[in-house]
Design a protein around this motif. Structure first.
Motif, PDB file in Angstrom:
ATOM      1  N   SER A 230       4.539 -42.460  -7.074  1.00 29.08           N
ATOM      2  CA  SER A 230       4.850 -41.419  -6.091  1.00 29.08           C
ATOM      3  C   SER A 230       4.086 -40.164  -6.497  1.00 29.08           C
ATOM      4  O   SER A 230       3.739 -39.990  -7.657  1.00 29.08           O
ATOM      5  N   VAL A 231       3.810 -39.304  -5.523  1.00 25.74           N
ATOM      6  CA  VAL A 231       3.167 -38.013  -5.759  1.00 25.74           C
ATOM      7  C   VAL A 231       4.102 -36.976  -5.156  1.00 25.74           C
ATOM      8  O   VAL A 231       4.315 -36.948  -3.945  1.00 25.74           O
ATOM      9  N   VAL A 232       4.691 -36.152  -6.033  1.00 19.03           N
ATOM     10  CA  VAL A 232       5.736 -35.227  -5.607  1.00 19.03           C
ATOM     11  C   VAL A 232       5.314 -33.782  -5.861  1.00 19.03           C
ATOM     12  O   VAL A 232       4.925 -33.434  -6.979  1.00 19.03           O
ATOM     13  N   LEU A 233       5.399 -32.962  -4.820  1.00 19.88           N
ATOM     14  CA  LEU A 233       5.161 -31.526  -4.927  1.00 19.88           C
ATOM     15  C   LEU A 233       6.515 -30.835  -4.860  1.00 19.88           C
ATOM     16  O   LEU A 233       7.365 -31.220  -4.058  1.00 19.88           O
TER      17      LEU A 233
ATOM     18  N   ASN B 272       7.440 -35.682  -1.133  1.00 25.22           N
ATOM     19  CA  ASN B 272       6.819 -36.892  -1.666  1.00 25.22           C
ATOM     20  C   ASN B 272       5.658 -37.240  -0.748  1.00 25.22           C
ATOM     21  O   ASN B 272       5.864 -37.697   0.382  1.00 25.22           O
ATOM     22  N   LEU B 273       4.436 -37.022  -1.212  1.00 25.50           N
ATOM     23  CA  LEU B 273       3.253 -37.231  -0.383  1.00 25.50           C
ATOM     24  C   LEU B 273       2.995 -38.690  -0.053  1.00 25.50           C
ATOM     25  O   LEU B 273       2.369 -38.995   0.952  1.00 25.50           O
ATOM     26  N   THR B 274       3.456 -39.616  -0.889  1.00 28.48           N
ATOM     27  CA  THR B 274       3.167 -41.023  -0.634  1.00 28.48           C
ATOM     28  C   THR B 274       3.934 -41.570   0.561  1.00 28.48           C
ATOM     29  O   THR B 274       3.515 -42.550   1.167  1.00 28.48           O
TER      30      THR B 274
ATOM     31  N   ILE C  16       3.815 -32.390  -9.281  1.00 26.15           N
ATOM     32  CA  ILE C  16       3.018 -31.171  -9.210  1.00 26.15           C
ATOM     33  C   ILE C  16       3.930 -30.008  -8.859  1.00 26.15           C
ATOM     34  O   ILE C  16       4.621 -30.042  -7.834  1.00 26.15           O
ATOM     35  N   ALA C  17       3.936 -28.995  -9.721  1.00 30.61           N
ATOM     36  CA  ALA C  17       4.722 -27.779  -9.492  1.00 30.61           C
ATOM     37  C   ALA C  17       4.046 -26.647 -10.250  1.00 30.61           C
ATOM     38  O   ALA C  17       3.225 -26.881 -11.136  1.00 30.61           O
ATOM     39  N   ASP C  18       4.414 -25.410  -9.918  1.00 27.86           N
ATOM     40  CA  ASP C  18       3.803 -24.288 -10.624  1.00 27.86           C
ATOM     41  C   ASP C  18       4.451 -24.093 -11.998  1.00 27.86           C
ATOM     42  O   ASP C  18       5.412 -24.768 -12.356  1.00 27.86           O
TER      43      ASP C  18
END
Length: 130
Positions: A22-25, A62-64, A97-99
């Motif tokens: 998964s790709v999570v922002l 979740n970009l996926t 991905i987060a700041d």
């Protein structure tokens, strides 16, 4: 509207995203409120979305699958490290991905990816990974 959950039936067809489980922002935004609401929504007392009263909206995407979680509302003074999603685990092989406000060195050291990259990773006097 904040209770609506959007999630695609099929994964997003982008090859880069398929390299990960998964790709999570994750991010948040603060909104300053009138000071009369300070008993309901405590701000940080400062500027830039702080003030005496503020609300913080936390969101994960979740970009996926195109899945959006949130917004979850907290007092404006709540640190990003204390996000309502903080305890939600991601599958092994995920990209998160987060700041920098979300960075938690202890959680990062527990993550298998960090150990695999550098089994003797440690932090310097500023808490930065080296």
């Amino acid at each position: 509207m904040v209770a609506v959950l959007v999630c695609a039936e099929q994964p997003v067809p982008l090859e880069l995203l398929h390299r990960f489980k998964s790709v999570v922002l994750e991010d948040s935004s603060s909104i300053t409120l009138p000071k009369e609401l300070a008993d309901c929504w405590a701000g940080s007392g400062g500027g830039s979305g702080g003030g005496e009263a503020a609300v913080k909206l936390h969101v994960r995407w979740n970009l996926t699958r195109g899945q959006i979680s949130g917004p979850c509302l907290t007092d404006g003074r709540v640190s990003d490290q204390c996000s309502p999603f903080h305890e939600a685990s991601l599958p092994t092989g995920s990209l998160y991905i987060a700041d920098l406000g979300y960075f938690d060195i202890e959680a990062a050291m527990r993550a298998s990816a960090i150990r695999e990259l550098h089994p003797h990773a440690s932090t310097n006097e500023h808490g930065l990974l080296h």
